[in-house]
Design an enzyme around this catalytic site. Structure first.
Site, PDB file in Angstrom:
ATOM      1  N   ARG A  77       0.838  -1.210   0.000  1.00  0.00           N
ATOM      2  CA  ARG A  77       0.000   0.000   0.000  1.00  0.00           C
ATOM      3  C   ARG A  77       0.872   1.260   0.000  1.00  0.00           C
ATOM      4  NH1 ARG A  77      -3.876  -0.506   4.848  1.00  0.00           N
ATOM      5  NH2 ARG A  77      -4.802   1.414   4.040  1.00  0.00           N
ATOM      6  N   GLN A 108     -10.425  10.056   7.625  1.00  0.00           N
ATOM      7  CA  GLN A 108     -10.226   8.652   8.034  1.00  0.00           C
ATOM      8  C   GLN A 108      -9.071   8.054   7.236  1.00  0.00           C
ATOM      9  OE1 GLN A 108     -14.306   6.497   8.473  1.00  0.00           O
ATOM     10  NE2 GLN A 108     -14.602   8.121   6.952  1.00  0.00           N
ATOM     11  N   HIS A 126      -7.231   8.067  11.787  1.00  0.00           N
ATOM     12  CA  HIS A 126      -6.748   6.683  11.754  1.00  0.00           C
ATOM     13  C   HIS A 126      -5.252   6.580  11.511  1.00  0.00           C
ATOM     14  CE1 HIS A 126     -11.129   5.511  10.503  1.00  0.00           C
ATOM     15  NE2 HIS A 126     -11.016   5.731  11.789  1.00  0.00           N
ATOM     16  N   CYS A 154      12.988  -1.801  16.169  1.00  0.00           N
ATOM     17  CA  CYS A 154      13.380  -0.505  16.746  1.00  0.00           C
ATOM     18  C   CYS A 154      14.895  -0.491  16.971  1.00  0.00           C
ATOM     19  CB  CYS A 154      12.635  -0.310  18.075  1.00  0.00           C
ATOM     20  SG  CYS A 154      13.098   1.220  18.912  1.00  0.00           S
ATOM     21  N   ASN A 220     -20.987  11.647  -2.346  1.00  0.00           N
ATOM     22  CA  ASN A 220     -20.611  10.241  -2.408  1.00  0.00           C
ATOM     23  C   ASN A 220     -21.173   9.643  -3.688  1.00  0.00           C
ATOM     24  OD1 ASN A 220     -19.137   8.476  -0.439  1.00  0.00           O
ATOM     25  ND2 ASN A 220     -20.847   7.116  -0.943  1.00  0.00           N
TER      26      ASN A 220
HETATM   27  C1  BV8 Z   1     -12.644   1.413  18.074  1.00  0.00           C
HETATM   28  C2  BV8 Z   1      -6.499   2.443   9.322  1.00  0.00           C
HETATM   29  C3  BV8 Z   1     -12.799   1.089  20.415  1.00  0.00           C
HETATM   30  C4  BV8 Z   1      -5.900   1.100   9.022  1.00  0.00           C
HETATM   31  C5  BV8 Z   1      -8.900   2.095   9.550  1.00  0.00           C
HETATM   32  C6  BV8 Z   1     -19.893  -3.224  15.515  1.00  0.00           C
HETATM   33  C7  BV8 Z   1     -20.639  -2.076  15.408  1.00  0.00           C
HETATM   34  C8  BV8 Z   1     -20.062  -0.823  15.430  1.00  0.00           C
HETATM   35  C9  BV8 Z   1     -18.693  -0.688  15.572  1.00  0.00           C
HETATM   36  C10 BV8 Z   1     -17.955  -1.830  15.674  1.00  0.00           C
HETATM   37  C11 BV8 Z   1     -18.526  -3.099  15.649  1.00  0.00           C
HETATM   38  N1  BV8 Z   1     -17.539  -4.014  15.773  1.00  0.00           N
HETATM   39  C12 BV8 Z   1     -16.352  -3.359  15.880  1.00  0.00           C
HETATM   40  C13 BV8 Z   1     -16.603  -2.046  15.837  1.00  0.00           C
HETATM   41  C14 BV8 Z   1     -15.651  -0.987  15.937  1.00  0.00           C
HETATM   42  C15 BV8 Z   1     -14.861  -0.845  14.639  1.00  0.00           C
HETATM   43  C16 BV8 Z   1     -15.779  -0.653  13.450  1.00  0.00           C
HETATM   44  O1  BV8 Z   1     -16.288   0.407  13.236  1.00  0.00           O
HETATM   45  N2  BV8 Z   1     -15.985  -1.725  12.674  1.00  0.00           N
HETATM   46  C17 BV8 Z   1     -16.871  -1.610  11.526  1.00  0.00           C
HETATM   47  C18 BV8 Z   1     -16.246  -2.300  10.328  1.00  0.00           C
HETATM   48  C19 BV8 Z   1     -18.223  -2.162  11.907  1.00  0.00           C
HETATM   49  N3  BV8 Z   1     -14.082   0.351  14.834  1.00  0.00           N
HETATM   50  C20 BV8 Z   1     -12.878   0.249  15.416  1.00  0.00           C
HETATM   51  O2  BV8 Z   1     -12.358  -0.786  15.725  1.00  0.00           O
HETATM   52  C21 BV8 Z   1     -12.207   1.571  15.726  1.00  0.00           C
HETATM   53  N4  BV8 Z   1     -11.766   1.550  17.086  1.00  0.00           N
HETATM   54  O3  BV8 Z   1     -13.831   1.330  17.941  1.00  0.00           O
HETATM   55  O4  BV8 Z   1     -12.008   1.327  19.269  1.00  0.00           O
HETATM   56  C22 BV8 Z   1     -11.841   1.109  21.548  1.00  0.00           C
HETATM   57  C23 BV8 Z   1     -11.965   2.122  22.482  1.00  0.00           C
HETATM   58  C24 BV8 Z   1     -11.094   2.133  23.552  1.00  0.00           C
HETATM   59  C25 BV8 Z   1     -10.092   1.175  23.647  1.00  0.00           C
HETATM   60  C26 BV8 Z   1      -9.957   0.185  22.670  1.00  0.00           C
HETATM   61  C27 BV8 Z   1     -10.834   0.141  21.614  1.00  0.00           C
HETATM   62  C28 BV8 Z   1     -10.995   1.763  14.845  1.00  0.00           C
HETATM   63  C29 BV8 Z   1     -11.433   1.947  13.415  1.00  0.00           C
HETATM   64  C30 BV8 Z   1     -10.223   2.342  12.561  1.00  0.00           C
HETATM   65  C31 BV8 Z   1      -9.841   1.216  11.652  1.00  0.00           C
HETATM   66  N5  BV8 Z   1      -8.743   1.647  10.763  1.00  0.00           N
HETATM   67  N6  BV8 Z   1      -7.863   2.500   8.799  1.00  0.00           N
HETATM   68  C32 BV8 Z   1      -5.532   0.981   7.558  1.00  0.00           C
HETATM   69  O5  BV8 Z   1      -5.972   1.796   6.726  1.00  0.00           O
HETATM   70  O6  BV8 Z   1      -4.765   0.035   7.244  1.00  0.00           O
HETATM   71  S1  BV8 Z   1     -10.456   2.223   8.974  1.00  0.00           S
HETATM   72  C33 BV8 Z   1     -10.541   2.239   7.283  1.00  0.00           C
HETATM   73  O7  BV8 Z   1     -11.946   2.379   7.022  1.00  0.00           O
HETATM   74  C34 BV8 Z   1      -9.887   3.387   6.550  1.00  0.00           C
HETATM   75  O8  BV8 Z   1      -9.315   4.346   7.383  1.00  0.00           O
HETATM   76  C35 BV8 Z   1     -11.080   4.016   5.800  1.00  0.00           C
HETATM   77  O9  BV8 Z   1     -10.938   5.370   5.555  1.00  0.00           O
HETATM   78  C36 BV8 Z   1     -12.139   3.772   6.806  1.00  0.00           C
HETATM   79  C37 BV8 Z   1     -13.558   4.008   6.489  1.00  0.00           C
HETATM   80  O10 BV8 Z   1     -13.864   3.417   5.267  1.00  0.00           O
HETATM   81  P1  BV8 Z   1     -14.275   4.419   4.095  1.00  0.00           P
HETATM   82  O11 BV8 Z   1     -13.284   5.522   4.046  1.00  0.00           O
HETATM   83  O12 BV8 Z   1     -15.676   4.825   4.276  1.00  0.00           O
HETATM   84  O13 BV8 Z   1     -14.045   3.534   2.811  1.00  0.00           O
HETATM   85  P2  BV8 Z   1     -15.089   2.562   2.105  1.00  0.00           P
HETATM   86  O14 BV8 Z   1     -14.338   1.818   1.077  1.00  0.00           O
HETATM   87  O15 BV8 Z   1     -15.899   1.844   3.122  1.00  0.00           O
HETATM   88  O16 BV8 Z   1     -16.115   3.577   1.388  1.00  0.00           O
HETATM   89  C38 BV8 Z   1     -15.670   4.424   0.356  1.00  0.00           C
HETATM   90  C39 BV8 Z   1     -16.891   5.232  -0.031  1.00  0.00           C
HETATM   91  O17 BV8 Z   1     -16.501   6.178  -1.008  1.00  0.00           O
HETATM   92  C40 BV8 Z   1     -17.996   4.374  -0.636  1.00  0.00           C
HETATM   93  O18 BV8 Z   1     -19.244   4.793  -0.099  1.00  0.00           O
HETATM   94  C41 BV8 Z   1     -17.928   4.732  -2.130  1.00  0.00           C
HETATM   95  O19 BV8 Z   1     -19.235   4.744  -2.705  1.00  0.00           O
HETATM   96  C42 BV8 Z   1     -17.406   6.133  -2.101  1.00  0.00           C
HETATM   97  N7  BV8 Z   1     -16.598   6.519  -3.270  1.00  0.00           N
HETATM   98  C43 BV8 Z   1     -15.761   5.737  -4.001  1.00  0.00           C
HETATM   99  N8  BV8 Z   1     -15.166   6.495  -4.957  1.00  0.00           N
HETATM  100  C44 BV8 Z   1     -15.633   7.771  -4.790  1.00  0.00           C
HETATM  101  C45 BV8 Z   1     -16.554   7.777  -3.722  1.00  0.00           C
HETATM  102  N9  BV8 Z   1     -17.193   8.894  -3.330  1.00  0.00           N
HETATM  103  C46 BV8 Z   1     -16.920  10.037  -3.994  1.00  0.00           C
HETATM  104  N10 BV8 Z   1     -16.040  10.118  -5.017  1.00  0.00           N
HETATM  105  C47 BV8 Z   1     -15.396   9.003  -5.449  1.00  0.00           C
HETATM  106  N11 BV8 Z   1     -14.542   9.097  -6.493  1.00  0.00           N
END
Ligand code: BV8
Length: 252
Positions: A77, A108, A126, A154, A220
């Site tokens: 990546r 994000q 993130h 490290c 979007n």
């Molecule tokens: C936390 C870094 C707590 C890594 C990323 C159940 C329910 C609710 C929440 C949870 C659950 N189970 C677990 C959770 C929590 C979890 C979560 O949300 N899971 C989801 C999947 C359900 N969240 C976490 O774990 C977070 N931490 O909750 O911690 C905690 C608190 C205290 C102590 C300990 C723990 C951490 C989340 C962070 C994860 N890391 N990235 C890496 O990149 O390698 S997230 C990753 O997803 C990226 O950062 C990305 O940006 C992000 C969000 O995705 P999107 O950006 O939306 O991308 P996606 O592909 O989904 O969508 C793209 C959109 O763009 C689409 O709609 C498409 O139509 C549109 N599009 C495409 N092209 C275009 C466009 N729009 C316009 N123009 C275009 N050209």
């Protein structure tokens, strides 16, 4: 909710809201970087990585289980992102920042393209894929060559290094999330751009803004869980819609 297609002009009430706004908050997701050639997060990956779900690799468990595989993914990546350039969507957000007195850009994305485009106060929820940190004390480390196990360690304590990003199941950087929450709760207009609105807690920021009376604007290509709560929905690509919106705002 007003749904506006790629070729239509935004309604006058959108521009009057922008003109009277004193604080605009923008949340971006991987869709904003798609037109720079960076795959979106939930888009099928290519080549070797097509068999993996990003959410299964971006976790502490995956890193514990197979650090070499996770590092291989991040290096792939990093190479892709290293060649990416900001697109008109990123550049328009730089212009928007210059037009609005109070402006917060929350991302994000871990690709650093907003900063590269010239955005100043970027809140990286993130982390940043190009940064590396020590797994023992979290310090940001300049990577040297890999050791015998072909993994970066490290130079001070010998612990394994990791990409400085937030994995699923990990807390967001406290300061960044707090800053983003304040921006969401104090803005007049909240833009959600290029995000599927699935990943928490980032996805809840728009609802925090709505709860305090902000106007919600979604840009979007697809419907998302936020669409039904949005006052204005611009359906199309960020690279097309943002330049036309910003030019129209400038022209008024
Ligand atoms: C936390 C870094 C707590 C890594 C990323 C159940 C329910 C609710 C929440 C949870 C659950 N189970 C677990 C959770 C929590 C979890 C979560 O949300 N899971 C989801 C999947 C359900 N969240 C976490 O774990 C977070 N931490 O909750 O911690 C905690 C608190 C205290 C102590 C300990 C723990 C951490 C989340 C962070 C994860 N890391 N990235 C890496 O990149 O390698 S997230 C990753 O997803 C990226 O950062 C990305 O940006 C992000 C969000 O995705 P999107 O950006 O939306 O991308 P996606 O592909 O989904 O969508 C793209 C959109 O763009 C689409 O709609 C498409 O139509 C549109 N599009 C495409 N092209 C275009 C466009 N729009 C316009 N123009 C275009 N050209």
């Amino acid at each position: 909710m007003r749904q506006i297609g790629e070729s239509f002009q935004a309604p006058p009430e959108f521009f009057s809201s922008m003109q009277s706004a004193t604080h605009v908050a923008v949340l971006t997701g991987s869709g904003v970087s798609a037109e720079s050639g960076v795959p979106t997060f939930r888009e099928a990956q290519t080549g070797l990585w097509a068999q993996y779900d990003p959410e299964s690799l971006a976790t502490p468990e995956a890193f514990r289980r197979d650090p070499a595989l996770v590092w291989q993914w991040y290096r792939w990546r990093r190479e892709l992102i290293g060649k990416a350039k900001p697109n008109p969507g990123h550049l328009s957000l730089v212009e928007m920042e210059a037009l609005i007195r109070g402006y917060s850009l929350i991302t994000q994305n871990v690709d650093g393209l907003h900063r590269l485009a010239g955005s100043s106060a970027v809140i990286e929820l993130h982390g940043n894929i190009m940064r590396t940190r020590c797994t023992r004390d979290g310090r940001i480390i300049k990577e040297t060559s890999d050791s015998s196990d072909n993994l970066p360690h490290c130079p001070d304590c010998g612990s394994l290094l990791r990409p400085d990003v937030v994995w699923f199941g990990e807390a967001l950087p406290r300061g960044s999330y707090h800053e983003a929450l304040i921006a969401a709760r104090t803005c007049d207009i909240f833009f959600s751009i290029g995000t599927s609105g699935v990943v928490q807690p980032a996805a809840s920021l728009a609802l925090e803004a709505r709860a305090t009376g902000a106007i919600i604007v979604e840009i979007n290509i697809d419907d998302t869980p936020l669409t039904q709560f949005s006052d204005f929905v611009f359906r199309g690509t960020a690279g097309n819609i943002l330049p036309s919106l910003v030019n129209s705002i400038k022209g008024r």
